[in-house]
Enzyme design. Structure first.
Site, short mmCIF file in Angstrom:
data_model
loop_
_atom_site.label_atom_id
_atom_site.label_comp_id
_atom_site.label_asym_id
_atom_site.label_seq_id
_atom_site.Cartn_x
_atom_site.Cartn_y
_atom_site.Cartn_z
N SER A 10 0.84 -1.19 0.00
CA SER A 10 0.00 0.00 0.00
C SER A 10 0.88 1.24 0.00
CB SER A 10 -0.90 0.01 1.24
OG SER A 10 -1.59 1.24 1.27
N HIS A 35 -0.84 -0.88 -4.49
CA HIS A 35 -2.17 -0.54 -3.97
C HIS A 35 -2.23 0.96 -3.72
CE1 HIS A 35 -5.95 -1.49 -1.88
NE2 HIS A 35 -5.58 -0.62 -0.95
N ASP A 37 -4.52 4.06 -2.36
CA ASP A 37 -5.69 4.39 -1.54
C ASP A 37 -6.18 5.80 -1.86
OD1 ASP A 37 -6.20 2.09 0.19
OD2 ASP A 37 -4.15 2.44 0.87
N MET A 39 -8.83 8.49 -1.04
CA MET A 39 -9.75 8.81 0.06
C MET A 39 -10.25 10.24 -0.10
SD MET A 39 -7.78 7.22 3.32
CE MET A 39 -6.87 5.68 3.24
N HIS A 85 -8.10 1.68 -4.74
CA HIS A 85 -9.11 1.40 -3.71
C HIS A 85 -9.80 2.73 -3.40
CE1 HIS A 85 -9.80 0.13 0.79
NE2 HIS A 85 -10.93 0.23 0.10
N MET A 87 -12.05 4.96 -1.49
CA MET A 87 -12.79 5.19 -0.24
C MET A 87 -13.43 6.57 -0.35
SD MET A 87 -9.96 3.45 2.19
CE MET A 87 -8.80 3.59 0.86
N MET A 160 -12.23 -5.60 3.84
CA MET A 160 -11.43 -4.73 4.72
C MET A 160 -11.21 -5.43 6.06
SD MET A 160 -10.47 -2.03 3.17
CE MET A 160 -9.72 -1.23 4.59
N ASP A 194 -7.08 -6.19 3.27
CA ASP A 194 -6.42 -4.89 3.37
C ASP A 194 -6.55 -4.36 4.79
OD1 ASP A 194 -5.43 -2.34 2.97
OD2 ASP A 194 -7.06 -1.68 1.65
#
Ligand code: DX5
Ligand code: ZN
Length: 243
Positions: A10, A35, A37, A39, A85, A87, A160, A194
């Protein structure tokens, strides 16, 4: 024979000021995917109407990380699979920009896509990305079954193993029941985990049936990242021998 192990560091735990070299370092250490993220910032807000406080859920997580411009910049430096990913509360709005930016996987959250996941999956595929769905620790696994079995199916389920938002949290073993149920039902599905994964928790996730492993702090914080990646890969492969 099970589905191939994919180890995905990540990049949230990397040095963002040196993202391209951190990405290359992870690939040199044996990473399969990177990965990413994405957000959307602060979570709750309150409004006062005639002495009544209304609490609004404005964003998906209370942290703000990266978006399409960063993916686009990184894409210029690497051909690696960028496992994004999302979010965010409105994943549909991110399909076009992330597709253009060069994202490879687009994993949205089921909690914010109950009404439009069919359209979302079709749009993701039309932009050349691989659709995935994720669920928070408190969301029942049954919620994703229709998305795996639908006319336009997702190709990965991300379970998750911490509350989404931050790296460095403690792995929640109770989420393994969901991974086990998924693996039993879908023997060849990519199942990703994750949050809180590392040498001390990988065996729990691998034996439950996860084959895509996201790990931030345990990989970036280790003196020898390659060794941690290799250990996690071995754990997944060892379990698969018994399938
Ligand atoms: C958390 C993120 C994770 C996070 C994992 O919301 O989705 O990808 O970076 O970090 P670790 O492995 O440190 O728990
Ligand atoms: Zn993530």
């Amino acid at each position: 024979m099970g589905v191939a192990a994919k180890i995905a560091p990540s990049m949230l735990s990397s040095d963002f000021a040196n993202l391209a070299s951190e990405a290359q370092r992870m690939l040199d250490c044996g990473a399969d995917w990177l990965h990413m993220d994405i957000m959307d910032g602060a979570q709750l807000d309150g409004l006062l109407f005639d002495n009544v406080v209304a609490i609004l859920l404005l964003h998906f997580v209370p942290n703000l990380t990266i978006g399409a411009p960063v993916i686009e910049s990184l894409r210029k430096h690497t051909k690696a699979y960028l496992d994004c990913h999302l979010m965010v509360t409105n994943p549909l709005d991110y399909v076009e920009p992330l597709g253009k930016a060069g994202a490879s996987g687009f994993t949205f959250h089921v909690e914010v896509s109950r009404d439009n996941w069919g359209e979302l999956v079709q749009r993701i595929k039309s932009k050349g990305m691989r659709p995935g769905v994720s669920l928070k620790p408190g969301t029942p696994i049954e919620e994703v079954y229709p998305l795996v079995e639908g006319e336009y199916p997702v190709e990965m389920v991300l379970v998750m193993t911490v509350e989404p938002g931050f790296g460095g949290q403690k792995f929640m073993p109770e989420t393994m029941d969901k991974v086990r149920a998924l693996r039993k039902k879908y023997p060849s599905l990519d199942i990703e985990v994750d949050g809180g994964l590392g040498p001390s928790t990988i065996d729990m996730a691998a034996s439950a049936g996860a084959n895509c492993i996201v790990a931030g702090s345990s990989v970036f914080g280790a003196p020898d990242s390659a060794q941690v990646i290799s250990l996690m890969r071995k754990s997944v492969e060892e379990v698969q021998k018994n399938y």
